[in-house]
Design a protein around this motif. Structure first.
Motif, PDB file in Angstrom:
ATOM      1  N   PHE A 232       0.857  -1.184   0.000  1.00 11.52           N
ATOM      2  CA  PHE A 232       0.000   0.000   0.000  1.00 11.52           C
ATOM      3  C   PHE A 232       0.897   1.239   0.000  1.00 11.52           C
ATOM      4  CE2 PHE A 232      -2.845  -3.267   1.642  1.00 11.52           C
ATOM      5  CZ  PHE A 232      -3.916  -3.088   0.774  1.00 11.52           C
ATOM      6  N   ALA A 233       1.153   1.715  -1.197  1.00 13.08           N
ATOM      7  CA  ALA A 233       2.030   2.856  -1.446  1.00 13.08           C
ATOM      8  C   ALA A 233       1.492   3.571  -2.676  1.00 13.08           C
ATOM      9  CB  ALA A 233       3.471   2.383  -1.678  1.00 13.08           C
ATOM     10  N   PRO A 234       1.849   4.836  -2.881  1.00 17.34           N
ATOM     11  CA  PRO A 234       1.345   5.576  -4.056  1.00 17.34           C
ATOM     12  C   PRO A 234       1.612   4.832  -5.362  1.00 17.34           C
ATOM     13  CG  PRO A 234       2.412   7.064  -2.526  1.00 17.34           C
ATOM     14  CD  PRO A 234       2.676   5.688  -2.005  1.00 17.34           C
ATOM     15  N   GLN A 235       0.576   4.720  -6.199  1.00 17.85           N
ATOM     16  CA  GLN A 235       0.658   3.990  -7.464  1.00 17.85           C
ATOM     17  C   GLN A 235       0.228   4.890  -8.619  1.00 17.85           C
ATOM     18  OE1 GLN A 235       1.551   0.631  -7.497  1.00 17.85           O
ATOM     19  NE2 GLN A 235       1.717   0.559  -5.260  1.00 17.85           N
ATOM     20  N   LEU A 311      -6.310  -2.511  -5.255  1.00 18.56           N
ATOM     21  CA  LEU A 311      -6.766  -1.642  -4.177  1.00 18.56           C
ATOM     22  C   LEU A 311      -5.832  -0.449  -3.999  1.00 18.56           C
ATOM     23  CD1 LEU A 311      -7.954  -4.141  -1.403  1.00 18.56           C
ATOM     24  CD2 LEU A 311      -9.359  -2.634  -2.794  1.00 18.56           C
ATOM     25  N   ALA A 312      -4.528  -0.700  -4.049  1.00 17.84           N
ATOM     26  CA  ALA A 312      -3.557   0.383  -3.903  1.00 17.84           C
ATOM     27  C   ALA A 312      -3.706   1.405  -5.024  1.00 17.84           C
ATOM     28  CB  ALA A 312      -2.135  -0.179  -3.880  1.00 17.84           C
ATOM     29  N   ALA A 313      -3.980   0.931  -6.237  1.00 17.47           N
ATOM     30  CA  ALA A 313      -4.181   1.844  -7.362  1.00 17.47           C
ATOM     31  C   ALA A 313      -5.462   2.659  -7.185  1.00 17.47           C
ATOM     32  CB  ALA A 313      -4.223   1.058  -8.670  1.00 17.47           C
ATOM     33  N   LEU A 314      -6.517   2.024  -6.644  1.00 12.45           N
ATOM     34  CA  LEU A 314      -7.770   2.742  -6.393  1.00 12.45           C
ATOM     35  C   LEU A 314      -7.584   3.801  -5.313  1.00 12.45           C
ATOM     36  CD1 LEU A 314     -10.246  -0.263  -6.561  1.00 12.45           C
ATOM     37  CD2 LEU A 314     -10.352   1.772  -8.005  1.00 12.45           C
ATOM     38  N   TYR A 315      -6.908   3.439  -4.229  1.00  7.59           N
ATOM     39  CA  TYR A 315      -6.612   4.432  -3.192  1.00  7.59           C
ATOM     40  C   TYR A 315      -5.839   5.606  -3.791  1.00  7.59           C
ATOM     41  CZ  TYR A 315      -7.807   1.226   0.718  1.00  7.59           C
ATOM     42  OH  TYR A 315      -8.446   0.416   1.610  1.00  7.59           O
ATOM     43  N   SER A 316      -4.853   5.293  -4.611  1.00 10.39           N
ATOM     44  CA  SER A 316      -3.999   6.325  -5.190  1.00 10.39           C
ATOM     45  C   SER A 316      -4.769   7.226  -6.142  1.00 10.39           C
ATOM     46  CB  SER A 316      -2.817   5.679  -5.924  1.00 10.39           C
ATOM     47  OG  SER A 316      -2.033   4.893  -5.051  1.00 10.39           O
ATOM     48  N   ALA A 317      -5.789   6.676  -6.806  1.00  9.57           N
ATOM     49  CA  ALA A 317      -6.574   7.454  -7.766  1.00  9.57           C
ATOM     50  C   ALA A 317      -7.499   8.458  -7.091  1.00  9.57           C
ATOM     51  CB  ALA A 317      -7.395   6.510  -8.651  1.00  9.57           C
ATOM     52  N   ALA A 318      -7.833   8.211  -5.825  1.00  9.62           N
ATOM     53  CA  ALA A 318      -8.839   9.021  -5.147  1.00  9.62           C
ATOM     54  C   ALA A 318      -8.283  10.352  -4.657  1.00  9.62           C
ATOM     55  CB  ALA A 318      -9.417   8.240  -3.965  1.00  9.62           C
ATOM     56  N   VAL A 319      -9.110  11.379  -4.744  1.00 16.60           N
ATOM     57  CA  VAL A 319      -8.745  12.656  -4.140  1.00 16.60           C
ATOM     58  C   VAL A 319      -8.947  12.576  -2.631  1.00 16.60           C
ATOM     59  CG1 VAL A 319     -11.053  13.687  -4.378  1.00 16.60           C
ATOM     60  CG2 VAL A 319      -9.033  15.163  -4.311  1.00 16.60           C
ATOM     61  N   ALA A 320      -9.870  11.697  -2.209  1.00 20.99           N
ATOM     62  CA  ALA A 320     -10.116  11.485  -0.781  1.00 20.99           C
ATOM     63  C   ALA A 320     -10.730  10.110  -0.569  1.00 20.99           C
ATOM     64  CB  ALA A 320     -11.047  12.557  -0.224  1.00 20.99           C
ATOM     65  N   PHE A 321     -10.379   9.490   0.534  1.00 27.86           N
ATOM     66  CA  PHE A 321     -11.041   8.251   0.951  1.00 27.86           C
ATOM     67  C   PHE A 321     -12.061   8.621   2.012  1.00 27.86           C
ATOM     68  CE2 PHE A 321     -11.438   4.575   3.830  1.00 27.86           C
ATOM     69  CZ  PHE A 321     -11.916   3.651   2.911  1.00 27.86           C
ATOM     70  N   VAL A 322     -13.323   8.347   1.724  1.00 23.49           N
ATOM     71  CA  VAL A 322     -14.416   8.722   2.625  1.00 23.49           C
ATOM     72  C   VAL A 322     -14.932   7.475   3.326  1.00 23.49           C
ATOM     73  CG1 VAL A 322     -16.735   9.700   2.780  1.00 23.49           C
ATOM     74  CG2 VAL A 322     -15.042  10.723   1.238  1.00 23.49           C
ATOM     75  N   ASN A 323     -14.945   7.512   4.659  1.00 22.72           N
ATOM     76  CA  ASN A 323     -15.365   6.367   5.461  1.00 22.72           C
ATOM     77  C   ASN A 323     -16.482   6.799   6.418  1.00 22.72           C
ATOM     78  OD1 ASN A 323     -15.602   3.972   6.817  1.00 22.72           O
ATOM     79  ND2 ASN A 323     -13.531   3.933   7.637  1.00 22.72           N
ATOM     80  N   PRO A 324     -17.743   6.806   5.928  1.00 26.17           N
ATOM     81  CA  PRO A 324     -18.862   7.240   6.765  1.00 26.17           C
ATOM     82  C   PRO A 324     -19.413   6.091   7.620  1.00 26.17           C
ATOM     83  CG  PRO A 324     -19.628   6.833   4.551  1.00 26.17           C
ATOM     84  CD  PRO A 324     -18.161   6.502   4.556  1.00 26.17           C
ATOM     85  N   THR A 325     -18.523   5.419   8.340  1.00 31.87           N
ATOM     86  CA  THR A 325     -18.908   4.252   9.134  1.00 31.87           C
ATOM     87  C   THR A 325     -19.616   4.678  10.416  1.00 31.87           C
ATOM     88  OG1 THR A 325     -18.056   2.288  10.268  1.00 31.87           O
ATOM     89  CG2 THR A 325     -16.595   4.196  10.193  1.00 31.87           C
ATOM     90  N   TRP A 326     -20.620   3.903  10.793  1.00 37.07           N
ATOM     91  CA  TRP A 326     -21.388   4.187  12.004  1.00 37.07           C
ATOM     92  C   TRP A 326     -20.938   3.321  13.176  1.00 37.07           C
ATOM     93  CZ3 TRP A 326     -25.412   7.836  12.526  1.00 37.07           C
ATOM     94  CH2 TRP A 326     -25.708   8.546  11.356  1.00 37.07           C
ATOM     95  N   GLN A 327     -20.125   2.303  12.912  1.00 34.38           N
ATOM     96  CA  GLN A 327     -19.529   1.524  14.000  1.00 34.38           C
ATOM     97  C   GLN A 327     -18.257   0.866  13.489  1.00 34.38           C
ATOM     98  OE1 GLN A 327     -22.708  -1.190  15.190  1.00 34.38           O
ATOM     99  NE2 GLN A 327     -21.988  -2.777  13.806  1.00 34.38           N
ATOM    100  N   LEU A 335      -5.913   3.265   7.152  1.00 36.57           N
ATOM    101  CA  LEU A 335      -4.454   3.186   7.137  1.00 36.57           C
ATOM    102  C   LEU A 335      -3.958   2.956   5.716  1.00 36.57           C
ATOM    103  CD1 LEU A 335      -3.922   0.687  10.135  1.00 36.57           C
ATOM    104  CD2 LEU A 335      -4.668   3.075  10.216  1.00 36.57           C
ATOM    105  N   GLU A 336      -4.640   2.063   4.985  1.00 37.40           N
ATOM    106  CA  GLU A 336      -4.226   1.743   3.628  1.00 37.40           C
ATOM    107  C   GLU A 336      -4.317   2.964   2.720  1.00 37.40           C
ATOM    108  OE1 GLU A 336      -5.752  -2.929   3.930  1.00 37.40           O
ATOM    109  OE2 GLU A 336      -6.881  -1.444   2.775  1.00 37.40           O
ATOM    110  N   ALA A 337      -5.391   3.724   2.870  1.00 35.68           N
ATOM    111  CA  ALA A 337      -5.554   4.929   2.057  1.00 35.68           C
ATOM    112  C   ALA A 337      -4.423   5.912   2.310  1.00 35.68           C
ATOM    113  CB  ALA A 337      -6.907   5.578   2.346  1.00 35.68           C
ATOM    114  N   MET A 338      -4.129   6.160   3.574  1.00 33.01           N
ATOM    115  CA  MET A 338      -3.061   7.115   3.908  1.00 33.01           C
ATOM    116  C   MET A 338      -1.706   6.633   3.419  1.00 33.01           C
ATOM    117  SD  MET A 338      -3.731   8.988   7.524  1.00 33.01           S
ATOM    118  CE  MET A 338      -4.781   7.897   8.392  1.00 33.01           C
ATOM    119  N   ALA A 339      -1.466   5.322   3.518  1.00 35.71           N
ATOM    120  CA  ALA A 339      -0.193   4.780   3.035  1.00 35.71           C
ATOM    121  C   ALA A 339      -0.029   5.012   1.538  1.00 35.71           C
ATOM    122  CB  ALA A 339      -0.099   3.294   3.355  1.00 35.71           C
ATOM    123  N   CYS A 340      -1.167   5.124   0.812  1.00 32.14           N
ATOM    124  CA  CYS A 340      -1.138   5.402  -0.625  1.00 32.14           C
ATOM    125  C   CYS A 340      -1.157   6.902  -0.913  1.00 32.14           C
ATOM    126  CB  CYS A 340      -2.322   4.726  -1.311  1.00 32.14           C
ATOM    127  SG  CYS A 340      -2.253   2.911  -1.275  1.00 32.14           S
ATOM    128  N   GLY A 341      -1.022   7.703   0.138  1.00 30.20           N
ATOM    129  CA  GLY A 341      -0.945   9.153  -0.040  1.00 30.20           C
ATOM    130  C   GLY A 341      -2.285   9.842  -0.165  1.00 30.20           C
TER     131      GLY A 341
END
Length: 418
Positions: A232-235, A311-327, A335-341
């Motif tokens: 999980f690194a920038p791709q 997955l790493a490429a998808l994280y890297s493609a995103a301008v933001a990773f949004v996690n609207p989790t309720w629990q 962590l994976e998203a941040m590791a991909c920048g």
């Protein structure tokens, strides 16, 4: 040569706890330990030669059978006695532990229709072995459920009864035994001498919850989960953009193993109506056909994938990773998203906020969908590059799985010195 025995219903690497158990086994064997892993034969079967060799030094200790798992599941459905079936399988397992004579016993999960916790903890309370219990969810201190945040139920602090989540995992069709389950768990799990049990929650939030539970007087030591920061690194995201027809649009990424209301499915549906033409939501994870029909046009869906490079490429493609989790306890997707920048935007939920700092993302209140979009726009205005370096730096400093497994190694060594 010290022996480590780990216990978890699954050993497969495509499960989070199975992967953690295997990788801890790899570390301890590299340090001269003997590693054993106990798992549910009824859930995972008997691994073939290829799977067994992938264990890299750990030896298998299968528990029970498909029949014992099925009967345990039936007892759970009919009588709300999850964790109280599998009597014969657990007695045989205890005999196997006695023959093995491990120096340290590390529990991950014991729910999963394969062990009887009363029988197991009767042995653990008497054997004098150090026991480490990594807490991956809330089942061990409630009368039924594995999580309660979305239901906003906090009876576990004083004593469960009249369970509002009886039909949730582990499902009981007819009987509510939550009050008796609560008492049984408290008695069993508190039976181990306090100097022999270390409870390891995976987040500070869960650690604080445990301190408010019937396990509050136990030794509690937080060890966060880690990730593979090499994978999980920038791709380069050009290929993934072309493959899914994303083009040059700004990607708002969401990911869940299985999409449900608690993971923010409804929130993404609402968010989609607020986007501009140059923005697109990409949702990765398993959906029901009904959910797919509910999705508005324009949301790109990708089925559940175990391809970490994708997955790493998808994280890297995103301008933001949004996690609207309720629990959530401590979601590794953050962590994976941040590791991909990629900066993270999440609801103020459980341990989901712990990975996010001021320069790596934003935290908004639960249900504030417009607040999610406002944070996305802030990242777009400043430019993702203003966050990427800090995200990667934070991941390397705090989220490397090698560092977190070293924390366990230190804990094992300290246990042996007592």
């Amino acid at each position: 040569m010290p022996k480590l025995l780990q216990i978890n219903p699954v050993i497969r690497r495509n499960t989070s706890t199975g992967k953690i158990m295997q990788e801890i086994g790899e570390l301890v064997t590299s340090r001269g330990w003997e590693s054993w892993v106990a798992y549910s034969r009824g859930r995972d079967g008997v691994p073939g030669p290829e799977s067994a060799s992938a264990l890299k030094g750990s030896k298998l200790l299968p528990v029970g059978s498909r029949l014992s798992v099925a009967l345990h599941g039936l007892e759970t459905r009919l009588l709300d006695r999850h964790g109280l079936g599998s009597r014969i399988a657990t007695k045989r397992f205890v005999k196997a532990i006695k023959r093995l004579d491990p120096d340290v016993i590390h529990i991950h999960n014991i729910h999963g229709y394969f062990l009887n916790y009363k029988i197991l903890f009767r042995y653990l309370a008497e054997c004098g072995k150090p026991v480490i219990w990594t807490v991956h969810d809330c089942w061990l201190y409630t009368g039924h459920c594995y999580h309660y945040s979305a239901a906003k139920c906090f009876k576990w602090k004083t004593g469960c009864k009249d369970c509002c989540q009886r039909r949730e995992f582990p499902t009981s069709w007819f009987i509510d035994r939550s009050a008796a389950n609560y008492r049984d768990k408290s008695e069993s799990f508190n039976s181990i001498p306090k100097d022999k049990l270390t409870i390891v929650p995976v987040s500070e939030w869960m650690g604080n919850e445990l301190k408010a539970s019937f396990l509050g007087k136990c030794n509690i030591q937080v060890i966060h989960n880690g990730i593979d920061t090499d994978t999980f690194a920038p791709q380069d995201s050009a290929g993934i953009r072309s493959r899914y027809g994303i083009g040059d649009r700004k990607v708002i990424l969401g990911l869940a193993s299985i999409w449900m209301k608690e993971k923010g499915f409804d929130d993404f549906v609402e968010l989609s109506s607020m986007l501009s033409e140059d923005e697109v939501i990409v949702m990765v994870g398993k959906m029901t056909e009904e959910q797919k029909r509910r999705l508005p046009e324009g949301i790109v869906t990708i089925g559940r994938t175990d391809n970490v490079q994708q997955l790493a490429a998808l994280y890297s493609a995103a301008v933001a990773f949004v996690n609207p989790t309720w629990q959530d306890n401590y979601p590794t997707v953050n962590l994976e998203a941040m590791a991909c920048g990629t900066p993270v935007i999440t609801y103020r939920t459980g341990g989901s906020i712990e990975a996010v700092s001021e320069d790596t993302g934003f935290v908004v209140e639960q249900g504030d969908v417009r607040g999610l979009l406002e944070c996305v726009r802030k990242i777009e205005e400043r430019g993702k590059e203003c966050f990427s370096g800090k995200c990667r730096e934070r991941a390397l400093k705090n989220f490397r799985k090698q560092d977190r497994y070293e924390d366990y190694m230190k804990l094992y060594d300290n246990c042996l010195k007592k």
